[in-house]
Design a protein around this motif. Structure first.
Motif, short mmCIF file in Angstrom:
data_model
loop_
_atom_site.label_atom_id
_atom_site.label_comp_id
_atom_site.label_asym_id
_atom_site.label_seq_id
_atom_site.Cartn_x
_atom_site.Cartn_y
_atom_site.Cartn_z
N SER B 44 60.09 66.36 47.40
CA SER B 44 60.95 65.40 46.69
C SER B 44 60.56 63.98 47.07
O SER B 44 60.57 63.08 46.23
N GLN B 86 66.26 66.93 41.56
CA GLN B 86 66.74 68.19 42.14
C GLN B 86 68.25 68.30 41.98
O GLN B 86 68.77 69.31 41.56
N ASP B 165 62.02 68.56 39.53
CA ASP B 165 62.23 68.86 40.94
C ASP B 165 63.17 70.05 41.07
O ASP B 165 64.37 69.93 40.81
N GLU B 166 62.63 71.18 41.45
CA GLU B 166 63.41 72.42 41.59
C GLU B 166 64.36 72.64 40.41
O GLU B 166 65.58 72.73 40.58
MG LIG Z 1 63.36 68.43 47.43
#
Ligand SMILES: [Mg+2]
Ligand SMILES: Nc1ncnc2c1ncn2[C@@H]1O[C@H](COP(=O)(O)OP(=O)(O)OP(=O)(O)O)[C@@H](O)[C@H]1O
Ligand SMILES: Nc1ncnc2c1ncn2[C@@H]1O[C@H](COP(=O)(O)OP(=O)(O)OP(=O)(O)O)[C@@H](O)[C@H]1O
Ligand SMILES: [Mg+2]
Lengths: 351, 510, 354, 319
Positions: B44, B86, B165-166
């Motif tokens: 991240s 995320q 992000d994820e």
């Molecule tokens: Mg992360």
């Protein structure tokens, strides 16, 4: 010295100390800009606080209610409520203490505790209202608190007048057995009004620390204050705890009120407006980091500014300077991130 | 132009930690480039550098071959870089449209032209198959739809390079499949994608190449097609990992929990659980599979006492607990790993030691005569963090807020498991965690089962359900529509049931 | 009266009544005589008794060529809790005379003086029985009677108003005297009264005044300190809208506060009920310095010795009205009229009028 | 007092006391909508009122009747300038916003009186001659019946502030600025990632709050008082805070809450003139508006949540 200041461990009290220092510097600058010699001003302040035993006694008298109202605010803040209603709870406590001191006469060792209890209960009950409304109806405690301050002011003014013997301005004197005053304390401080209330303030700070840090109950209150959802998950009764928080906070406020009626005055007075103890309590609590010991210290500091401001006025410094210094101290305390950065910078220089 | 994005020798430090240490990432135009790494590896952070949220200490960034200085997200936007964070960055009480246009509002004489914006968004969403209601309020829509909003935010700004992000951590299997589809379509439309994930399966499914980082350092960039899952995993963690959840066959014993005709309403007053029946026995793990929003949350809250039961009955160890207070249920024998660890699981401003006694603080030896017993508390906390390998800066005195998500979760599990409850409820216990942590948590759940506890596992990840459970109950619209033995269950069969077809019908279908 | 407020430019010169005869030579043998003054929370510019007292002290001091800070000095109280320490502070410094104004000092004046037997104390507006305390009171009801007469002679609507600050016995002096004055002229005049509950809330003062004027009241007498500012403000508002309404000021000559047309020096203040605390302060210092300090005694200042009354200049009163006022004044001074100073006596007084 | 008279008395009173409350409350709205608590409204009002009174006094001999408007403008400006302290401390230095607001209150109270002593050599300003007068609103006051009730002998500032509130509603809910302001107050991280300068928006929010509180203070002193004293603002800033919460952080809600406060205060005054009510102790009337507010709050309870991020300092990159 520098090392001591920059040591991480000491930040908790270095930051407030630096705030106080900077607050006085700011006060000095204001005095200078407006053509007043700050050294004279501060000399007068110091003289006004510890210039003679009587002034010393009066300093403690002025600090006592501040400490207790600081504890009241801090108890709320530590447990997740913003008790801006301290002023009203203080007025209620002040009245209840006086009423119990006037309506009955008992041996001192029973009467005085009863008076304190009455003040604490009155404050707690006045705190219960916003607490209950918040818990039950989700009404914001700040609005209710503000409204109840005014309500307390007017209703207590009325209640004072209907006590037996009251004039339209004040009650009769409280029975000897119910007041905190002490010939002994007064005599060692050359006739100051110094009374036993300071013991209650010390005890208050101790109890505050004890409840918050040491007891299971305090653990619950803090938990609810930080995270009501997790507290509910953990099986705590969140709503009830909010009410308890407000009540205990109110009890401290009520005691602060007792300091004024059965300590400073020995009677209850009709007042035309707020005397500001509640708002001062916010400053005391914040500078004291919401901790028992911190509040004791900051209470005495603000008490000194209050007690000494008349002496400053004698030296031709407008008495508002005390309030301005207080404001700056609080402002600098609020800037603790900035102060920490400054300290961090010092630390780098040091290397 | 060989690479559309080049991040060369990036270094980013936080006080006390080097989050990115000489990392290089090169993304080709039109590819899906996976970024793989454990929790805290620095993924991240690297993307935040690319997106202009952080300023790197060293290294350079090239976009389309030109060296650039991305000082803030506006610069990134202008370069055509967009990011789905995320943790979604959506304003909960704004509409979909408002969230998307924020910062680039179309106006008409100073006033936001919301109608035009909504129309544009509708069109955009149709182009990419991202179905949304432009006027819906964010807090009223599903996580999957929120994610589509996030994607539309990027597309609305004409982003060419999309960072995810994820993105799958909070999605249902169906939503994940849809997302993969969307990503493919985006690439077809000429976009380039950087995909951050822990899930190797997803990488295998959509990514072209994969860059692996470990503890802030660059490890390797590989071609996904020619690299096995095992290989990827070992590159990521630096050792061999096994994916199989090792467990013996369950030996179910007496009944622990019995739910009959349960009705529970959700926060909006609708029946979320609607006549549900369920039984769980000691010594087994019962998994609840289902698409998010079919009453799982309400069911768990009803069992644990956080939500009022409208009708029906819940019995624990033969005792009626339907209207019992949370505290009494806990004492009767419920352990609960809540779905939302920050909301329910922890008091983030407490020290770790204080959080570890959140359920037991009032009992001896932690509390005596109303007083806390620090010695006993600390001793217990130390014991738990040792046993469950909870890592943090200052041990039991760490502020819980400062701990990583994985370790926070371990702390919760330690606390709940330690009380040896007859029933252990686990709500999405591994959401957002890396393989290492997941492995650990699965092992613990199975250990508890083997000790004779009943474990109720709710997860949106079908893999997890299928690997860990002994029996699988499928929930649909607040009812259990079927229960199958985990060993015999197939993904296809479960998927159909989750979509509402009943057991019988599904059998017929086959 | 009571606390607070108004400010404003030139006030009439404080006049010490009888003293003019004996102009003393400057810097005369004062051998260290020191005078201290403790204000209440209003401060020395409260446009009320604190300011008046201080003006009396300053006048005396200037005549003697004293310097502030050495021979005379004041301390302002932040709050009621400061009264005792502030009085004591002068005692500690061996001041010869310490003055405080306001009945709220009553209690403090009972407690502090016994501890400083070598210091003389004086309290204005209250009576304290201590050998080293001189008490000064005013017959506010007598002065209020006169402005009541002015109101009665001025009102066109036969409706006048009284706005009190807080409902204290002292304020009832003003109230009762005013009512007696009004009804002595014309018992049929209606008096609307209301207490504001504060001496420092101009907003409330304005609202009360507005309510009264709206109901046809055209003259309001306020005894409400800063709250009275709102009354004056409302009157200014109405006058500039062409209405014909008046306010009667209190404590000092409030004419300047009511000016709405500076060119023509026009003010909404009809007249004021002045309380000459300056005279009282001046006289007390003089007596104390001469060794004639009236310790343990009560000095009651009345119409007879111009302790209360209306200003010399009353641009808004016709000669006719002033004549009537003077007639009543005569009667009061001669004792032909005993002005009530509480509501019960007022009732009896009004019975008598019938 | 018949009903019509009652209404015609109470409406101007209500409007006059509502105006400063609404103004400051709108100030609070800007600040809190941007994510910064502002319990310093009281102190900012004091600063505005002090400046308005002082400037009015200083310019009225040369400028005459327009001087209060100049004074009010000065109040707005100093209110805005003073609030920069709060902005800097709570935005850049990430201070606890309640502490900072408390400091503003103390500072406002102390500094204004201190300056009075320096400038006027007394603890209050000199009285001004030209306050803002009640007047008939042109045209509107000619409307039959309604004109008489609503637009005769009122302070124009009351209507001014209501119109401003409507404008504020438009700005907050219909313009990009408003959308961004609200986004910053709800989820600064989201706004930041969309390229909105969170600090800048918060500065604007806080400074606007200072300007509106300054305006509120100016209106208060110029319509209700004849000079600035320590008691001119007596708690109105806190009432404004309550109105903000009561009005659910919505500009029109705030107008409603402000009018409600004005109404109940005026009712407390007028009730005393109603014969059978006059028998009750006066203190009951004085307490009445506040009790009524609590009752109303309970009656209209329900979730009254402020901007989500209010009170929290924003740090870039925080999750
Ligand atoms: Mg992360
Ligand atoms: N704002 C911050 N301040 C200090 N340290 C940080 C900050 N953000 C991240 N870190 C540190 O940088 C490291 C990398 O964090 P990062 O969030 O980039 O990891 P990640 O690879 O995205 O992990 P995850 O898979 O959990 O999302 C973390 O271990 C943490 O210690
Ligand atoms: N804002 C921050 N300030 C200081 N430290 C931070 C910050 N954010 C993260 N960290 C540190 O970074 C570490 C890892 O944080 P991170 O949130 O990336 O954890 P994680 O292991 O990725 O868990 P998860 O993915 O489940 O959230 C933590 O130990 C924490 O101390
Ligand atoms: Mg993470």
């Amino acid at each position: 010295m520098l090392k001591f200041i920059t040591d991480e461990k000491n930040q908790r009290f270095i930051v407030p100390l630096v705030s106080v220092f900077l607050g006085f510097i700011a006060g000095a600058i204001i005095m200078m800009i407006t053509g007043i010699n700050p050294i004279e001003g501060y000399r007068a302040l110091i003289k006004g606080v510890v210039g003679n035993p009587r002034r010393f006694g009066e300093w403690i008298v002025a600090s006592t209610p501040l400490i207790l109202s600081g504890l009241a605010i801090a108890f709320g803040l530590r447990t997740g409520v913003f008790n801006i209603g301290v002023e009203g709870q203080l007025i209620a406590g002040s009245f209840a203490a006086a009423a119990v001191g006037i309506l009955i006469e008992l041996p001192r060792f029973i009467h005085l505790p009863m008076v304190m209890l009455a003040a604490a209960i009155a404050g707690a009950l006045w705190g219960l209202i916003p607490g209950f409304l918040k818990a039950k109806f989700k009404v914001h405690e700040v609005v209710v608190g503000i409204m109840l301050n005014y309500t307390a002011l007017h209703l207590v003014n009325y209640a004072i007048k209907i006590l037996p013997g009251s004039t339209n301005t004040k009650t009769v004197d409280i029975f000897e057995s119910a007041n905190l005053s002490s010939k002994f304390l007064s005599s060692i401080t050359k006739h100051s009004r110094l009374h036993w209330g300071f013991i209650i303030a010390f005890l208050g700070a101790l109890i505050f620390w004890y409840i918050i840090e040491r007891t299971t109950f305090g653990y619950e209150l803090r938990s609810v204050g930080f995270n009501p959802h997790a507290s509910e998950y953990a099986g705590m009764k969140v709503e009830r705890n909010i009410v308890y928080s407000m009540m205990i906070s109110g009890a401290f406020a009520g005691l602060a009120g007792a300091m004024i009626s059965v300590g400073t005055f020995n009677y209850a007075r009709v007042i035309g407006g707020f005397e500001g103890y509640g708002l001062d309590g916010i400053a005391v609590a914040l500078l004291g980091n919401n901790g028992g010991l911190g509040i004791l210290i900051s209470g005495f500091l603000f008490g000194a500014l209050k007690a000494g401001s008349s002496a400053m006025a004698l030296a031709k410094v407008p008495k508002e300077i005390a309030e301005i210094i207080m404001a700056f101290i609080v402002l600098f305390a609020a800037m603790n991130y900035g102060i920490k950065r400054l300290i961090l910078y010092l630390r780098k220089e040091e290397k | 132009m060989e690479y559309i994005i080049e991040m060369l020798n990036i270094r980013k430090e936080f006080p006390g930690i080097v989050a990115n240490d000489n990392i290089t990432l090169q993304v080709k135009p039109g590819e899906i480039h996976a970024l793989l790494g454990e929790n805290g590896a620095g993924k991240s952070t690297l993307m935040s550098v690319l997106f202009g949220l952080y300023k790197p200490e060293a290294g350079e960034i090239r976009v389309r071959g030109k060296r650039v200085n991305i000082t803030d997200p506006n610069v990134a936007n202008a370069l055509g870089i967009g990011m789905v964070h995320q943790h979604f960055k959506l304003v909960h009480n704004f509409t979909v449209t408002e969230n998307i246009i924020l910062g680039q509002e179309p106006t008409e004489r100073g006033r936001i032209n919301i109608k035009k914006a909504a129309k544009d968004i509708k069109k955009l969403s149709e182009t990419y198959g991202l179905e949304v209601d432009p006027y819906a309020i964010i807090e009223d829509i599903t996580v999957g739809m929120q994610q589509r909003v996030e994607i539309l935010k990027m597309l609305y700004r004409n982003a060419e390079i999309l960072i995810f992000d994820e993105p799958t951590a909070a999605l249902t299997p169906q939503e994940i499949a849809e997302l993969m589809e969307i990503m493919r379509r985006l690439v077809e439309e000429g976009k380039s994608i950087i995909l951050i994930t822990h899930k190797l399966k997803e990488i295998k499914e959509v990514a072209d190449r994969c860059t692996i980082i470990r503890r802030g350092k660059y490890i390797d960039t590989v071609d996904v097609a020619t690299t096995s899952e095992e290989k990827l995993a070992s590159l990521m963690v630096g050792r061999e990992v096994s994916f199989k959840v090792e467990k013996d066959k369950a030996k179910p014993r007496e009944n622990v929990l019995r739910i009959s005709d349960l009705v529970v309403r959700d926060s909006r007053g609708l029946k979320a659980v609607d006549g549900l029946n369920l039984e769980i026995n000691a010594g087994e793990i019962l998994g609840i599979a289902g698409v998010d929003g079919n009453g799982q949350t309400e069911l768990l809250e009803a069992i644990s006492g956080l939500r009022k039961v409208e009708e029906g009955k819940i019995e624990l160890l033969g005792k009626d607990i339907t209207n019992m207070h949370v505290r009494n249920r806990t004492e009767t024998g419920i352990g609960h790993i809540p779905q939302d660890r920050h909301k329910h699981g922890l008091v983030l401003d407490f020290k770790l030691s204080e959080n570890l006694i959140l359920q037991t603080y009032y009992k001896e030896p932690y509390s005596k005569n109303g007083l806390l017993n620090d010695a006993a508390i600390n001793e217990k906390a130390q014991e738990l963090i040792d046993e469950f390998d909870v890592r943090s800066g200052q041990g039991i005195n760490t502020m819980t807020r400062a701990m990583s998500g994985g370790n926070q979760q371990k702390a919760i599990i330690a606390r709940e498991v330690d009380r040896s409850p007859a029933l252990l409820i686990a709500g999405q216990p591994t959401r957002g965690l890396d393989v290492g942590a997941i492995e650990f948590i699965h092992k613990k759940l199975i250990e508890e089962r083997d000790k004779g506890r009943a474990v109720l596992l709710v997860s949106l990840e079908l893999d997890e359900i299928m690997n860990v459970s002994d029996r699988i109950a499928v929930i649909f619209e607040g009812k259990i529509v079927g229960i199958v033995e985990a060993e015999k269950a197939t993904e296809r069969q479960l998927g159909l049931m989750m979509a509402g077809s009943t057991h019988d019908k599904e059998e017929g279908d086959m | 009266p009571e606390k607070e407020e108004p400010k404003a430019p030139e006030q009439e010169e404080p006049k010490a009544t009888e003293e003019e005869k004996q102009e003393e030579p400057k810097k005369e043998a004062t051998e260290d005589f020191k005078v201290g003054f403790v204000t209440d929370t209003g401060g020395i510019d409260d446009r009320s008794f604190n300011q008046g007292t201080w003006e009396g002290i300053v006048k005396y001091a200037e005549e003697k060529g004293w310097t502030e800070g050495t021979e005379y000095q004041y301390i302002q109280s932040n709050e009621e809790a400061d009264y005792i320490p502030n009085l004591s502070a002068f005692g500690d410094d061996n001041y010869n005379l310490v003055i405080a104004a306001g009945f709220l000092f009553e209690k403090a004046m009972k407690e502090v003086p016994p501890q400083y037997p070598n210091t003389n104390f004086a309290i204005i507006d209250a009576i304290v029985e201590q050998p080293n305390v001189a008490s000064v009171t005013f017959a506010e009801e007598q002065g209020s009677f006169l402005v009541g007469v002015a109101a009665a002679k001025t009102t066109k609507t036969k409706k006048v108003g009284f706005v009190g600050g807080m409902d204290f016995p002292l304020i009832r002096h003003f109230h009762a005297g005013f009512a007696a004055g009004v009804h002595s002229v014309d018992p049929s005049i209606e008096i609307v009264d209301q207490y504001a509950g504060a001496f420092d809330n101009p907003g409330t003062g304005q609202q009360i005044a507005s309510t009264m004027y709206e109901q046809g009241v055209d003259v309001i007498y306020h005894a409400a300190g800063g709250t009275g500012n709102g009354v004056i403000n409302e009157a200014k508002n109405r006058v500039s809208n062409g209405e014909n309404v008046w306010v009667i000021g209190v404590d000092k000559n409030q004419y300047a506060d009511g000016i709405y047309d500076k060119e023509n020096n026009k003010s909404v203040v009809l007249t004021s009920m002045m309380k000459r605390v300056d005279v009282a302060a001046y006289n007390i210092i003089e007596a104390a310095q001469k060794g004639e300090f009236p310790g343990g005694k009560v000095t009651a200042l009345t119409l007879a010795d111009d302790g209360v009354g209306i200003p010399k200049e009353n641009p808004n009163l016709s000669d006719d009205i002033i004549k009537t006022i003077n007639e009543y004044k005569e009667k009061i001074v001669k004792g032909e009229i005993t002005v009530p100073n509480n509501m019960e006596d007022l009732k009896a007084f009004e019975e008598n009028l019938k | 007092m018949d009903f019509m008279q009652f209404i015609s008395i109470i409406i101007p009173l209500m409007l006059t006391s509502a105006a400063p409350i609404i103004s400051s409350s709108i100030g609070g709205l800007f600040s809190e909508r941007s994510g910064v608590f502002n319990i310093g409204l009281e102190g900012l009002m004091m600063v505005g009122a002090f400046t308005a009174a002082t400037v009015t006094v200083l310019v009225e001999s040369s400028l005459g009747p327009i001087s209060p408007w100049i004074g009010m403008l000065a109040g707005i400006i100093t209110g805005g300038l003073f609030s920069v302290i709060h902005a800097y401390v709570s935005i850049n230095l990430r201070a606890d916003q309640v502490i900072s607001g408390t400091a503003i209150n103390l500072l406002g109270a102390g500094l204004t009186i201190y300056l009075c002593e320096i400038i006027f050599n007394q603890q209050r300003t000199v009285a001004f001659m030209n306050g803002i007068k009640k007047d008939d609103i042109p045209v509107l006051s000619d409307i039959p019946l309604l004109g008489n009730l609503l637009f005769k002998k009122v302070h124009i500032t009351s209507y001014m502030i209501i119109l401003i509130a409507i404008l504020v509603w438009y700005i907050v809910y219909k313009t990009p600025f408003g959308l961004r302001l609200r986004a910053v107050g709800e989820h600064p991280g989201a706004a930041d990632s969309m390229g909105i300068n969170v600090y800048k928006m918060r500065y604007i929010g806080v400074i606007l709050s200072g300007m509106f509180a300054g305006l509120g203070g100016g209106i208060m002193v110029l319509t209700q008082d004849i000079q600035y004293t320590y008691a001119t603002i007596h708690g109105t800033g806190f009432i404004a805070l309550a109105a903000l919460i009561f009005g659910k952080w919505h500009p029109l809600g705030v107008v409603g809450a402000g009018i409600f406060f004005g109404f109940s205060q005026a009712l407390g005054i007028i009730a005393y003139q109603i014969p059978f009510l006059a028998e009750l102790p006066q203190e009951f009337f004085w307490a009445f508006p506040y009790v009524l507010t609590v009752i109303a709050l309970v009656a209209f309870s329900g979730k009254s949540v402020g901007p989500r991020a209010a009170g929290k300092p924003y740090e870039k990159g925080e999750r």
